[in-house]
Each structure stands twice: as structure tokens, then as C-alpha cells.
Design a protein around this motif. Structure first.
Motif, PDB file in Angstrom:
ATOM      1  N   THR A 130      29.793  32.589  33.796  1.00 19.08           N
ATOM      2  CA  THR A 130      31.183  32.134  33.732  1.00 19.08           C
ATOM      3  C   THR A 130      31.322  30.759  34.377  1.00 19.08           C
ATOM      4  O   THR A 130      30.493  30.354  35.217  1.00 19.08           O
ATOM      5  CB  THR A 130      32.121  33.102  34.467  1.00 19.08           C
ATOM      6  OG1 THR A 130      31.828  33.067  35.874  1.00 19.08           O
ATOM      7  CG2 THR A 130      31.972  34.525  33.945  1.00 19.08           C
ATOM      8  N   TYR A 131      32.398  30.066  34.020  1.00 16.66           N
ATOM      9  CA  TYR A 131      32.661  28.776  34.645  1.00 16.66           C
ATOM     10  C   TYR A 131      33.043  28.943  36.117  1.00 16.66           C
ATOM     11  O   TYR A 131      32.810  28.040  36.922  1.00 16.66           O
ATOM     12  CB  TYR A 131      33.745  28.010  33.881  1.00 16.66           C
ATOM     13  CG  TYR A 131      33.241  27.451  32.578  1.00 16.66           C
ATOM     14  CD1 TYR A 131      32.263  26.455  32.564  1.00 16.66           C
ATOM     15  CD2 TYR A 131      33.712  27.930  31.357  1.00 16.66           C
ATOM     16  CE1 TYR A 131      31.776  25.951  31.365  1.00 16.66           C
ATOM     17  CE2 TYR A 131      33.232  27.428  30.158  1.00 16.66           C
ATOM     18  CZ  TYR A 131      32.255  26.439  30.169  1.00 16.66           C
ATOM     19  OH  TYR A 131      31.761  25.943  28.985  1.00 16.66           O
ATOM     20  N   SER A 132      33.595  30.084  36.459  1.00 11.35           N
ATOM     21  CA  SER A 132      33.910  30.337  37.874  1.00 11.35           C
ATOM     22  C   SER A 132      32.653  30.259  38.718  1.00 11.35           C
ATOM     23  O   SER A 132      32.672  29.740  39.845  1.00 11.35           O
ATOM     24  CB  SER A 132      34.573  31.704  38.033  1.00 11.35           C
ATOM     25  OG  SER A 132      35.829  31.739  37.398  1.00 11.35           O
ATOM     26  N   GLN A 156      41.074  31.404  31.720  1.00 12.85           N
ATOM     27  CA  GLN A 156      40.938  29.960  31.863  1.00 12.85           C
ATOM     28  C   GLN A 156      42.122  29.399  32.642  1.00 12.85           C
ATOM     29  O   GLN A 156      43.188  29.131  32.069  1.00 12.85           O
ATOM     30  CB  GLN A 156      40.844  29.283  30.485  1.00 12.85           C
ATOM     31  CG  GLN A 156      39.538  29.566  29.776  1.00 12.85           C
ATOM     32  CD  GLN A 156      39.400  28.825  28.457  1.00 12.85           C
ATOM     33  OE1 GLN A 156      40.385  28.423  27.858  1.00 12.85           O
ATOM     34  NE2 GLN A 156      38.178  28.658  28.010  1.00 12.85           N
ATOM     35  N   CYS A 192      25.575  22.301  35.549  1.00 12.84           N
ATOM     36  CA  CYS A 192      25.909  23.700  35.306  1.00 12.84           C
ATOM     37  C   CYS A 192      26.846  23.850  34.114  1.00 12.84           C
ATOM     38  O   CYS A 192      27.782  23.065  33.930  1.00 12.84           O
ATOM     39  CB  CYS A 192      26.574  24.312  36.543  1.00 12.84           C
ATOM     40  SG  CYS A 192      26.812  26.114  36.440  1.00 12.84           S
ATOM     41  N   SER A 193      26.584  24.873  33.293  1.00 13.66           N
ATOM     42  CA  SER A 193      27.499  25.281  32.256  1.00 13.66           C
ATOM     43  C   SER A 193      27.245  26.759  31.972  1.00 13.66           C
ATOM     44  O   SER A 193      26.367  27.366  32.584  1.00 13.66           O
ATOM     45  CB  SER A 193      27.323  24.445  30.989  1.00 13.66           C
ATOM     46  OG  SER A 193      28.446  24.608  30.132  1.00 13.66           O
ATOM     47  N   VAL A 194      28.025  27.347  31.061  1.00 20.42           N
ATOM     48  CA  VAL A 194      27.857  28.778  30.803  1.00 20.42           C
ATOM     49  C   VAL A 194      26.786  29.000  29.749  1.00 20.42           C
ATOM     50  O   VAL A 194      26.547  28.159  28.881  1.00 20.42           O
ATOM     51  CB  VAL A 194      29.181  29.438  30.367  1.00 20.42           C
ATOM     52  CG1 VAL A 194      30.223  29.305  31.451  1.00 20.42           C
ATOM     53  CG2 VAL A 194      29.686  28.861  29.055  1.00 20.42           C
ATOM     54  N   LEU A 217      38.068  22.111  32.728  1.00 22.66           N
ATOM     55  CA  LEU A 217      37.634  21.713  34.073  1.00 22.66           C
ATOM     56  C   LEU A 217      38.837  21.387  34.957  1.00 22.66           C
ATOM     57  O   LEU A 217      38.873  21.774  36.129  1.00 22.66           O
ATOM     58  CB  LEU A 217      36.712  20.497  33.972  1.00 22.66           C
ATOM     59  CG  LEU A 217      35.373  20.720  33.259  1.00 22.66           C
ATOM     60  CD1 LEU A 217      34.646  19.392  33.061  1.00 22.66           C
ATOM     61  CD2 LEU A 217      34.494  21.704  34.025  1.00 22.66           C
ATOM     62  N   THR A 232      32.100  20.952  30.534  1.00 22.02           N
ATOM     63  CA  THR A 232      32.759  21.583  29.394  1.00 22.02           C
ATOM     64  C   THR A 232      33.945  20.680  29.050  1.00 22.02           C
ATOM     65  O   THR A 232      33.990  19.523  29.483  1.00 22.02           O
ATOM     66  CB  THR A 232      33.188  23.041  29.674  1.00 22.02           C
ATOM     67  OG1 THR A 232      33.675  23.614  28.452  1.00 22.02           O
ATOM     68  CG2 THR A 232      34.260  23.136  30.744  1.00 22.02           C
ATOM     69  N   CYS A 292      30.007  28.468  37.997  1.00 18.25           N
ATOM     70  CA  CYS A 292      29.653  27.046  38.059  1.00 18.25           C
ATOM     71  C   CYS A 292      30.469  26.324  39.131  1.00 18.25           C
ATOM     72  O   CYS A 292      29.926  25.504  39.897  1.00 18.25           O
ATOM     73  CB  CYS A 292      29.891  26.372  36.710  1.00 18.25           C
ATOM     74  SG  CYS A 292      28.587  26.576  35.492  1.00 18.25           S
ATOM     75  N   VAL A 309      29.552  20.088  36.743  1.00 14.94           N
ATOM     76  CA  VAL A 309      29.832  21.151  35.765  1.00 14.94           C
ATOM     77  C   VAL A 309      30.343  20.473  34.507  1.00 14.94           C
ATOM     78  O   VAL A 309      31.121  19.518  34.587  1.00 14.94           O
ATOM     79  CB  VAL A 309      30.896  22.134  36.297  1.00 14.94           C
ATOM     80  CG1 VAL A 309      31.153  23.246  35.269  1.00 14.94           C
ATOM     81  CG2 VAL A 309      30.481  22.724  37.640  1.00 14.94           C
ATOM     82  N   SER A 342      26.766  27.889  25.879  1.00 11.17           N
ATOM     83  CA  SER A 342      27.618  26.715  25.667  1.00 11.17           C
ATOM     84  C   SER A 342      26.798  25.573  25.074  1.00 11.17           C
ATOM     85  O   SER A 342      25.630  25.383  25.410  1.00 11.17           O
ATOM     86  CB  SER A 342      28.231  26.267  26.993  1.00 11.17           C
ATOM     87  OG  SER A 342      28.784  24.977  26.891  1.00 11.17           O
TER      88      SER A 342
END
Length: 277
Positions: free
Chosen positions: A175-177, A46, A149-151, A198, A193, A179, A191, A154
Motif C-alpha cells: 500500500t502507499y501508506s 486514498q 517506493c511504490s506499490v 501523493l 505515483t 511507502c 515515493v 504499479s
């Protein structure tokens, strides 16, 4: 004769124990110095919070907080071992003694408090949206018809669909990457979270100036430092360290260093024990 041998052996062990204590042998008792070590659970993936870089270094706000706390407990940076502790493994890692404490975007909630104890909170985060810097989202309802977008797994994206924008088009990835890459390419419009997570991604060099937080504060996430259930002494020591970190402005510096490029407007440092619902 057997009793005599046992007594002699016990006496020898006692002498050796006292000698080791007098000489300041290695220990993990928590006061630092003398070769003592401490193991801290963090995230490795992260940016801005807990990240292991390709050269083996550790960066992020959680890392800065953990390092400060460990120092106040008596440990130099070289005495800290950072151990990857994924979300699903945090309670087990503490109960088994794999780590001494955890600083890993660990939101305090009633369910978790049944299994571990928390110091803090040390950061109040909120669920938010990351959008491209030339766009605006004034409220959650604006996401109706947009690609979000999210994982996978989630709750963040589901919360948006349930509470704000039932007609949002949900894209879930690993993964958030992924997104963030989709946001950059235009494949998605936002995106979602925690805003701290973020902001950490947006602060990476390759993304500076490209994204911004919408600032919607869709939920409250009180990040705490997890310790083994029942270890009140450790909780008290960590709370004292966190209060000192805020007082001497090291907390403000850590926020600026790790989230600044994303224009992250963090909440003021929370008061110890003050859980915002």
C-alpha cells in the motif's frame, strides 16, 4: 376465459403503474427527489481523494466532485450511496449497473474508452515524487542510486526506472501508506505515483509539513467520471455539472480543502473533452 383474465390483469397492472407514476413513487431514473437514490463508485483508501473514515464518513476531492455532480443531477447528499470501487473492478461495476457513475482517480485512456464512457476530465494529474520537506529532487535522473517506493503492480516506479533513473533502487510494498511510513522513517528517499494521490497522503494531519511534492510532472493523468457505455445522456448531464462546478468556484474550494496542506499546485480545471496526452 383465460384471455379475459389476462386482459383484466394487464389492465390492473396498467392502473397501478399510472397511479404510482402520479404519486411520484421511488425511482432511480436520475432526476432526484421523491426518495430517489444514486450509487457512486469511489475509492475508500486514498486520503485527499476518496477515503472512508473510521466513523463512516467520506472525504476527498473525488467525493466532493461526486457530491456536487449528484446534486446537479437532482440528489441530496442523503440520497447518495458511496460504494467502494477498486481499480480492477471499475468497468465491471458500470456494466453490471452496480453504480451509476464512478469518480475514483479514473484516468481516461483509449483502452478504457472501449468499455466505458467518460465525462470530464475534471482533474489533470501528473506522476510525481513525494520527498521529505528538507530535500530536493530537480529531475528524475537524480533518483539514480536512491531508494524509490511504490506499490506492487504499479507502473509508476517502473516508468521511473525505465525512462529516468535505471539505477534507482526500487522498493515495492502492498500500500502507499507503507511507502509513506518508509519515507518518514528514512527507509526510502521518495515515493512515486500520481501527484494528486501523493498530495492527499501528505495533507493528512500526522504528515503536515513533513513532505512535499517534487513537481516533476513525469506523466499526464486525465481523471474522468466513468459511466456505463452508451449512456450519452448521463455523460452530457455530468459534463454540464462539472462546468458549473468550475464556474462557481466550488472546484477551486475542493482543491484547496483536500490538497492545500501538501502545497499541491494543481493544474487549472481542464476543459471538458480536452485530454492532455
Amino acid at each position: 376465459m383465460k384471455l379475459h383474465k389476462a386482459s383484466a390483469a394487464a389492465a390492473a397492472v396498467l392502473v397501478l403503474s399510472l397511479t404510482a407514476t402520479a404519486c411520484g413513487g421511488d425511482s432511480d431514473s436520475g432526476d432526484g427527489g421523491g426518495g430517489k437514490k444514486i450509487t457512486v463508485g469511489i475509492k475508500y483508501d486514498q486520503p485527499g481523494l476518496g477515503l472512508k473514515t473510521p466513523d463512516g464518513k467520506f472525504t476527498g476531492f473525488d467525493v466532493a466532485v461526486a457530491t456536487y455532480v449528484a446534486k446537479e443531477l437532482g440528489y441530496d447528499a442523503k440520497d447518495i450511496t458511496f460504494k467502494e470501487t477498486k481499480s480492477a473492478d471499475r468497468e465491471t461495476a458500470l456494466s453490471r449497473g452496480d453504480v451509476d457513475f464512478i469518480a475514483a482517480t479514473y484516468s481516461i485512456n483509449d483502452e478504457r474508452k472501449q468499455k466505458v464512457d467518460f465525462a470530464g476530465p475534471y482533474l489533470l494529474a501528473h506522476q510525481d515524487l513525494l520527498i521529505r520537506s528538507d530535500e530536493n529532487v530537480a529531475k528524475g535522473e537524480d533518483l539514480n542510486g536512491k531508494k524509490l517506493c511504490s506499490v506492487t503492480g504499479s507502473t509508476s516506479a517502473q516508468n521511473v526506472k525505465k525512462d529516468f533513473a535505471p539505477n534507482a533502487q526500487l522498493k515495492q510494498v502492498g500500500t502507499y501508506s507503507e511507502c509513506i511510513a518508509a519515507l518518514q522513517s528514512g527507509a526510502v528517499d521518495a515515493v512515486t505515483t500520481d501527484d494528486s494521490i501523493l498530495a492527499g497522503f501528505a495533507a493528512q494531519d500526522q504528515y503536515k509539513g513533513k513532505f512535499k511534492l517534487a513537481g516533476l510532472k513525469l506523466s499526464n493523468e486525465n481523471y474522468g467520471i466513468g459511466v456505463k457505455k452508451g449512456d450519452k445522456a448521463m455523460v452530457d448531464k455530468i459534463n454540464a455539472a462539472l462546468e458549473k462546478m468550475v464556474k462557481d468556484k466550488a472546484w477551486d474550494k475542493a482543491v484547496a480543502d483536500n490538497f492545500g496542506p501538501a502545497n499541491y499546485k494543481s493544474e487549472p480545471a481542464p476543459k471538458i473533452g480536452n485530454i492532455v496526452k
